[in-house]
Structures are given as C-alpha cells and as structure tokens.
Design an enzyme around this catalytic site. Structure first.
Site, PDB file in Angstrom:
ATOM      1  N   GLY A  25       0.824  -1.222   0.000  1.00  0.00           N
ATOM      2  CA  GLY A  25       0.000   0.000   0.000  1.00  0.00           C
ATOM      3  C   GLY A  25       0.847   1.257   0.000  1.00  0.00           C
ATOM      4  O   GLY A  25       0.587   2.208   0.746  1.00  0.00           O
ATOM      5  N   ALA A  26       1.870   1.268  -0.877  1.00  0.00           N
ATOM      6  CA  ALA A  26       2.858   2.358  -0.817  1.00  0.00           C
ATOM      7  C   ALA A  26       2.574   3.500  -1.794  1.00  0.00           C
ATOM      8  O   ALA A  26       3.374   4.425  -1.899  1.00  0.00           O
ATOM      9  CB  ALA A  26       4.263   1.791  -1.068  1.00  0.00           C
ATOM     10  N   ARG A  28       0.647   5.962  -1.658  1.00  0.00           N
ATOM     11  CA  ARG A  28       0.403   7.286  -1.061  1.00  0.00           C
ATOM     12  C   ARG A  28       0.585   7.201   0.456  1.00  0.00           C
ATOM     13  O   ARG A  28       0.821   6.123   1.006  1.00  0.00           O
ATOM     14  CB  ARG A  28      -0.996   7.766  -1.403  1.00  0.00           C
ATOM     15  CG  ARG A  28      -2.073   6.942  -0.735  1.00  0.00           C
ATOM     16  CD  ARG A  28      -3.468   7.416  -1.076  1.00  0.00           C
ATOM     17  NE  ARG A  28      -4.416   6.900  -0.104  1.00  0.00           N
ATOM     18  CZ  ARG A  28      -5.723   6.866  -0.269  1.00  0.00           C
ATOM     19  NH1 ARG A  28      -6.249   7.311  -1.400  1.00  0.00           N
ATOM     20  NH2 ARG A  28      -6.521   6.404   0.662  1.00  0.00           N
ATOM     21  N   VAL A  77      -3.461  -7.052  -1.549  1.00  0.00           N
ATOM     22  CA  VAL A  77      -2.821  -7.920  -0.557  1.00  0.00           C
ATOM     23  C   VAL A  77      -3.812  -8.557   0.423  1.00  0.00           C
ATOM     24  O   VAL A  77      -3.412  -9.343   1.271  1.00  0.00           O
ATOM     25  CB  VAL A  77      -1.679  -7.189   0.208  1.00  0.00           C
ATOM     26  CG1 VAL A  77      -0.503  -6.912  -0.702  1.00  0.00           C
ATOM     27  CG2 VAL A  77      -2.163  -5.912   0.888  1.00  0.00           C
ATOM     28  N   SER A 155      -1.736   0.676  14.941  1.00  0.00           N
ATOM     29  CA  SER A 155      -2.283   1.999  15.282  1.00  0.00           C
ATOM     30  C   SER A 155      -2.431   2.032  16.797  1.00  0.00           C
ATOM     31  O   SER A 155      -2.696   0.992  17.422  1.00  0.00           O
ATOM     32  CB  SER A 155      -3.657   2.186  14.641  1.00  0.00           C
ATOM     33  OG  SER A 155      -4.278   3.340  15.183  1.00  0.00           O
ATOM     34  N   TYR A 168     -11.575  -2.022  12.865  1.00  0.00           N
ATOM     35  CA  TYR A 168     -10.206  -1.519  12.640  1.00  0.00           C
ATOM     36  C   TYR A 168      -9.313  -1.812  13.857  1.00  0.00           C
ATOM     37  O   TYR A 168      -8.202  -2.318  13.716  1.00  0.00           O
ATOM     38  CB  TYR A 168     -10.302  -0.014  12.369  1.00  0.00           C
ATOM     39  CG  TYR A 168      -9.017   0.685  12.050  1.00  0.00           C
ATOM     40  CD1 TYR A 168      -8.445   0.593  10.777  1.00  0.00           C
ATOM     41  CD2 TYR A 168      -8.370   1.468  13.004  1.00  0.00           C
ATOM     42  CE1 TYR A 168      -7.274   1.270  10.479  1.00  0.00           C
ATOM     43  CE2 TYR A 168      -7.203   2.142  12.708  1.00  0.00           C
ATOM     44  CZ  TYR A 168      -6.650   2.047  11.446  1.00  0.00           C
ATOM     45  OH  TYR A 168      -5.485   2.710  11.145  1.00  0.00           O
ATOM     46  N   ALA A 170      -9.688  -4.064  16.124  1.00  0.00           N
ATOM     47  CA  ALA A 170      -9.449  -5.511  16.258  1.00  0.00           C
ATOM     48  C   ALA A 170      -8.291  -5.940  15.362  1.00  0.00           C
ATOM     49  O   ALA A 170      -7.445  -6.746  15.758  1.00  0.00           O
ATOM     50  CB  ALA A 170     -10.717  -6.287  15.909  1.00  0.00           C
ATOM     51  N   LYS A 172      -5.793  -4.020  14.292  1.00  0.00           N
ATOM     52  CA  LYS A 172      -4.535  -3.420  14.734  1.00  0.00           C
ATOM     53  C   LYS A 172      -4.024  -4.109  16.005  1.00  0.00           C
ATOM     54  O   LYS A 172      -2.818  -4.308  16.161  1.00  0.00           O
ATOM     55  CB  LYS A 172      -4.697  -1.905  14.929  1.00  0.00           C
ATOM     56  CG  LYS A 172      -5.057  -1.162  13.630  1.00  0.00           C
ATOM     57  CD  LYS A 172      -4.042  -1.421  12.518  1.00  0.00           C
ATOM     58  CE  LYS A 172      -4.277  -0.603  11.260  1.00  0.00           C
ATOM     59  NZ  LYS A 172      -3.291  -0.842  10.219  1.00  0.00           N
ATOM     60  N   ILE A 201      -2.087  10.846  12.299  1.00  0.00           N
ATOM     61  CA  ILE A 201      -1.117  11.236  11.266  1.00  0.00           C
ATOM     62  C   ILE A 201      -1.839  11.922  10.105  1.00  0.00           C
ATOM     63  O   ILE A 201      -2.911  11.461   9.681  1.00  0.00           O
ATOM     64  CB  ILE A 201      -0.344  10.002  10.726  1.00  0.00           C
ATOM     65  CG1 ILE A 201       0.227   9.150  11.878  1.00  0.00           C
ATOM     66  CG2 ILE A 201       0.754  10.415   9.751  1.00  0.00           C
ATOM     67  CD1 ILE A 201       1.266   9.795  12.748  1.00  0.00           C
TER      68      ILE A 201
HETATM   69  P1  NAD Z   1      -4.013   5.794   3.121  1.00  0.00           P
HETATM   70  O1  NAD Z   1      -5.452   5.432   2.950  1.00  0.00           O
HETATM   71  O2  NAD Z   1      -3.537   7.130   2.688  1.00  0.00           O
HETATM   72  O3  NAD Z   1      -3.069   4.688   2.481  1.00  0.00           O
HETATM   73  C1  NAD Z   1      -3.333   3.310   2.596  1.00  0.00           C
HETATM   74  C2  NAD Z   1      -2.781   2.653   1.360  1.00  0.00           C
HETATM   75  O4  NAD Z   1      -3.023   1.237   1.445  1.00  0.00           O
HETATM   76  C3  NAD Z   1      -3.486   3.163   0.085  1.00  0.00           C
HETATM   77  O5  NAD Z   1      -2.509   3.432  -0.895  1.00  0.00           O
HETATM   78  C4  NAD Z   1      -4.353   1.977  -0.326  1.00  0.00           C
HETATM   79  O6  NAD Z   1      -4.558   1.899  -1.725  1.00  0.00           O
HETATM   80  C5  NAD Z   1      -3.521   0.815   0.194  1.00  0.00           C
HETATM   81  N1  NAD Z   1      -4.321  -0.399   0.356  1.00  0.00           N
HETATM   82  C6  NAD Z   1      -5.469  -0.541   1.039  1.00  0.00           C
HETATM   83  N2  NAD Z   1      -5.926  -1.794   0.907  1.00  0.00           N
HETATM   84  C7  NAD Z   1      -5.038  -2.453   0.118  1.00  0.00           C
HETATM   85  C8  NAD Z   1      -4.971  -3.763  -0.403  1.00  0.00           C
HETATM   86  N3  NAD Z   1      -5.928  -4.662  -0.129  1.00  0.00           N
HETATM   87  N4  NAD Z   1      -3.933  -4.109  -1.184  1.00  0.00           N
HETATM   88  C9  NAD Z   1      -2.949  -3.210  -1.466  1.00  0.00           C
HETATM   89  N5  NAD Z   1      -2.959  -1.951  -1.010  1.00  0.00           N
HETATM   90  C10 NAD Z   1      -4.008  -1.572  -0.234  1.00  0.00           C
HETATM   91  O7  NAD Z   1      -3.738   5.595   4.676  1.00  0.00           O
HETATM   92  P2  NAD Z   1      -2.451   5.938   5.564  1.00  0.00           P
HETATM   93  O8  NAD Z   1      -2.901   6.915   6.569  1.00  0.00           O
HETATM   94  O9  NAD Z   1      -1.252   6.191   4.747  1.00  0.00           O
HETATM   95  O10 NAD Z   1      -2.315   4.537   6.325  1.00  0.00           O
HETATM   96  C11 NAD Z   1      -1.240   3.626   6.138  1.00  0.00           C
HETATM   97  C12 NAD Z   1      -1.254   2.639   7.303  1.00  0.00           C
HETATM   98  O11 NAD Z   1      -1.095   3.362   8.537  1.00  0.00           O
HETATM   99  C13 NAD Z   1      -2.577   1.883   7.444  1.00  0.00           C
HETATM  100  O12 NAD Z   1      -2.317   0.563   7.836  1.00  0.00           O
HETATM  101  C14 NAD Z   1      -3.298   2.631   8.529  1.00  0.00           C
HETATM  102  O13 NAD Z   1      -4.225   1.828   9.197  1.00  0.00           O
HETATM  103  C15 NAD Z   1      -2.136   3.033   9.418  1.00  0.00           C
HETATM  104  N6  NAD Z   1      -2.413   4.139  10.306  1.00  0.00           N
HETATM  105  C16 NAD Z   1      -2.716   5.396   9.829  1.00  0.00           C
HETATM  106  C17 NAD Z   1      -2.952   6.428  10.738  1.00  0.00           C
HETATM  107  C18 NAD Z   1      -3.275   7.819  10.300  1.00  0.00           C
HETATM  108  O14 NAD Z   1      -3.552   8.674  11.179  1.00  0.00           O
HETATM  109  N7  NAD Z   1      -3.244   8.155   9.031  1.00  0.00           N
HETATM  110  C19 NAD Z   1      -2.906   6.187  12.101  1.00  0.00           C
HETATM  111  C20 NAD Z   1      -2.603   4.907  12.542  1.00  0.00           C
HETATM  112  C21 NAD Z   1      -2.351   3.897  11.643  1.00  0.00           C
END
Ligand code: NAD
Length: 261
Positions: A25-26, A28, A77, A155, A168, A170, A172, A201
């Site tokens: 999921g890289a 963005r 994935v 998270s 969510y 559960a 994490k 974030i």
């Molecule tokens: P985001 O939605 O900007 O990015 C998530 C990425 O994962 C996207 O590019 C999406 O296309 C990809 N993705 C989702 N499902 C997928 C799949 N089945 N196969 C391949 N790619 C997939 O979110 P983010 O804020 O960058 O989050 C990244 C990670 O950090 C996540 O696991 C999220 O739960 C975690 N997180 C984010 C925050 C926050 O505040 N933003 C806080 C705690 C944890």
C-alpha cells in the site's frame, strides 16, 4: 526489461550487498513516506499498490533518482492469490525480500450495533489477513539468509480502542499479537518482527475527518501537532536496519505522547 538485463541487475545488487524492501500500500500516505525513507537509506524498494498506478509510478521515479532500484507491483494484498503472485514477480525481477513493511490498511467505520458483516470482514482482510499472507511469503527467504526485518503498521487505537472502529481496532490489536508470535518464532534466525503504532497522522485517511473531530483529537496530543508520514517512516527505518538487531516483538507508538501505554 529483458531477462539478461534483469539478471545483471540482480547480480549487481547482490555484489553491492543492497537490500530489498517490499512496502504494501505504498502508492500514497504513510506507505509512500516509508518507501522513500528506505530508499534514502540505500534499500531497493518494491512498491505495492492496488488501485491507481500513478502514485506508485511517480514514487518509483523519485526512488530511482535516489540511486536505488524501484518497481511498482499491482496486487490486492487482502487476497492470498494476489500475494503469492506479487512475491513471485518481485523475486523474479528484483530478488528476495529482506525487509517487509505490512502497511496497507483501510477503515470502514461504524458503531458496532450498525456494523455490517462486510465492514467487518473487509477490514480484517485488508489489515490483518494481508499481514499473514505477506509475512508467510517473506519469512522463508529471510530465515534462509539468516537476516530479515518485518515491520507491521498498526495503530494506537489497537492498543486503547476507539468508538466506531471495533473492526479496525481488532485488526490493529491482532497485528500486535501476530508480530509478537512471529518474533518469538524467528528471533533465533536473525529475523525481527516489530510494530509501529502511529497516532493521529496527517494523510488522506485522516483528511476525511470533520473539523470538530480533528480539533478534539489535537487537544489530546501533548506534542501539540498531528504526526507526519515522515515521523512514522523514521521509526520504520530503525526497525528495518541493522541498528535494531536486538529488538524484536516490540510496539513503538509514534503519537506525540497521545497514549503513553
Ligand atoms: P491511506 O489510505 O492514505 O493509504 C493506505 C494505502 O493502502 C493506500 O494506498 C491503499 O490503496 C492501500 N491499500 C489498502 N488496501 C489495500 C490492499 N488490499 N492491497 C494493497 N494496497 C491496499 O492511509 P495511511 O494513513 O497512509 O495509512 C497507512 C497505514 O497506517 C494503514 O495501515 C493505517 O491503518 C495506518 N495508520 C494510519 C494512521 C493515520 O492517522 N493516518 C494512524 C494509525 C495507523
């Protein structure tokens, strides 16, 4: 790229001792920042995405400008079949994954009483099953080479809970148990498995929140600001490096002091 060229690239990489990271999921957000940070540290990066290729392709261009190899790989994935095809393609074109970052994740928020079954199962599949499929694929090569790093992006809400996010949270919390078990299984083989638990974030995921919710969250952060994807990426880079050799099964909250648990 021709077979000959790919083989030459693989050989050059092995000779230089460069390591290969796969970030799920890289395309963005946090995953993108992690991929760039690992590239800055000299790792080659396999960039996984599932929707639009544009972000992943641009990221590969930025990584190449840093002097490392980078390729984009489309895969959902949350699906076992996609993950085995992903690892096959990465292995064939870039080599063995030595650093795996389980970053891909989604939210499908709802109060428990209203939560539909697919809101539960979709989140479990994307956030937790994905880590199982990817880690299982990666671990064999890591054990074989007696060096490996797995970092799961959980998270802080997986540690303390959050209303409207039972699904969510559960997943994490599940990642924490998963990582600790894998850490125990493979510590003696030079493979570490750690968790980074971000707080609040600034990404597209949190950009969707209403203004009143954002300011309420901000008041709970002693550091007085939301985190950046780079704050998370720096923690991941530590767990992905040689410096963290004797650290495994740990959960590092990157939350500006929000939870301290
Ligand atoms: P985001 O939605 O900007 O990015 C998530 C990425 O994962 C996207 O590019 C999406 O296309 C990809 N993705 C989702 N499902 C997928 C799949 N089945 N196969 C391949 N790619 C997939 O979110 P983010 O804020 O960058 O989050 C990244 C990670 O950090 C996540 O696991 C999220 O739960 C975690 N997180 C984010 C925050 C926050 O505040 N933003 C806080 C705690 C944890």
């Amino acid at each position: 790229m021709t077979d000959k060229l790919e083989k030459a690239e693989k050989r050059e990489k092995m000779e230089k001792g460069r390591r290969l990271a796969l970030v799920t999921g890289a395309g963005r957000g946090i995953g993108r920042a992690i991929a760039l940070k690992l590239g800055e540290k000299g790792l080659d990066v396999a960039v996984n995405y599932n929707n639009s290729a544009a972000g992943a392709v641009e990221l590969c261009r930025e990584l190449s400008a840093l002097g490392v190899s980078a390729k984009a790989f489309k895969a959902d994935v949350s699906k076992a079949g996609d993950v085995s095809a992903l690892f096959k393609s990465v292995e064939e074109s870039m080599g063995t994954v030595q650093v795996l970052v389980n970053n891909a994740g989604i939210t499908r928020d709802n109060l428990l009483m209203r939560m539909k079954e697919e809101e539960w199962t979709d989140v479990i599949a994307a956030n937790l099953n994905s880590a199982f499929y990817c880690t299982k694929e990666a671990i064999r090569g890591m054990v074989k080479s007696r060096w490996g790093r797995v970092v799961c992006i959980a998270s802080v809400v997986g540690l303390v809970g959050n209303p409207g996010q039972a699904n969510y949270c559960a997943t994490k919390a599940g990642l924490v148990g998963f990582a600790k078990s894998a850490a125990r299984e493979y510590a003696a083989k030079g493979v570490t498995v750690n968790v980074v638990a971000p707080g609040f974030i600034e990404t597209d995921m949190t950009g969707a929140l209403k203004e009143n919710l954002r300011s309420a969250m901000l008041q709970q952060i002693p550091a007085g600001r939301m985190g950046s994807p780079e704050d998370v990426a720096r923690a991941v880079a530590f767990f992905a490096s040689d410096e963290s050799e004797y650290v495994t099964g740990q959960v590092l909250a990157v939350d500006g002091g929000m939870t301290m648990c």
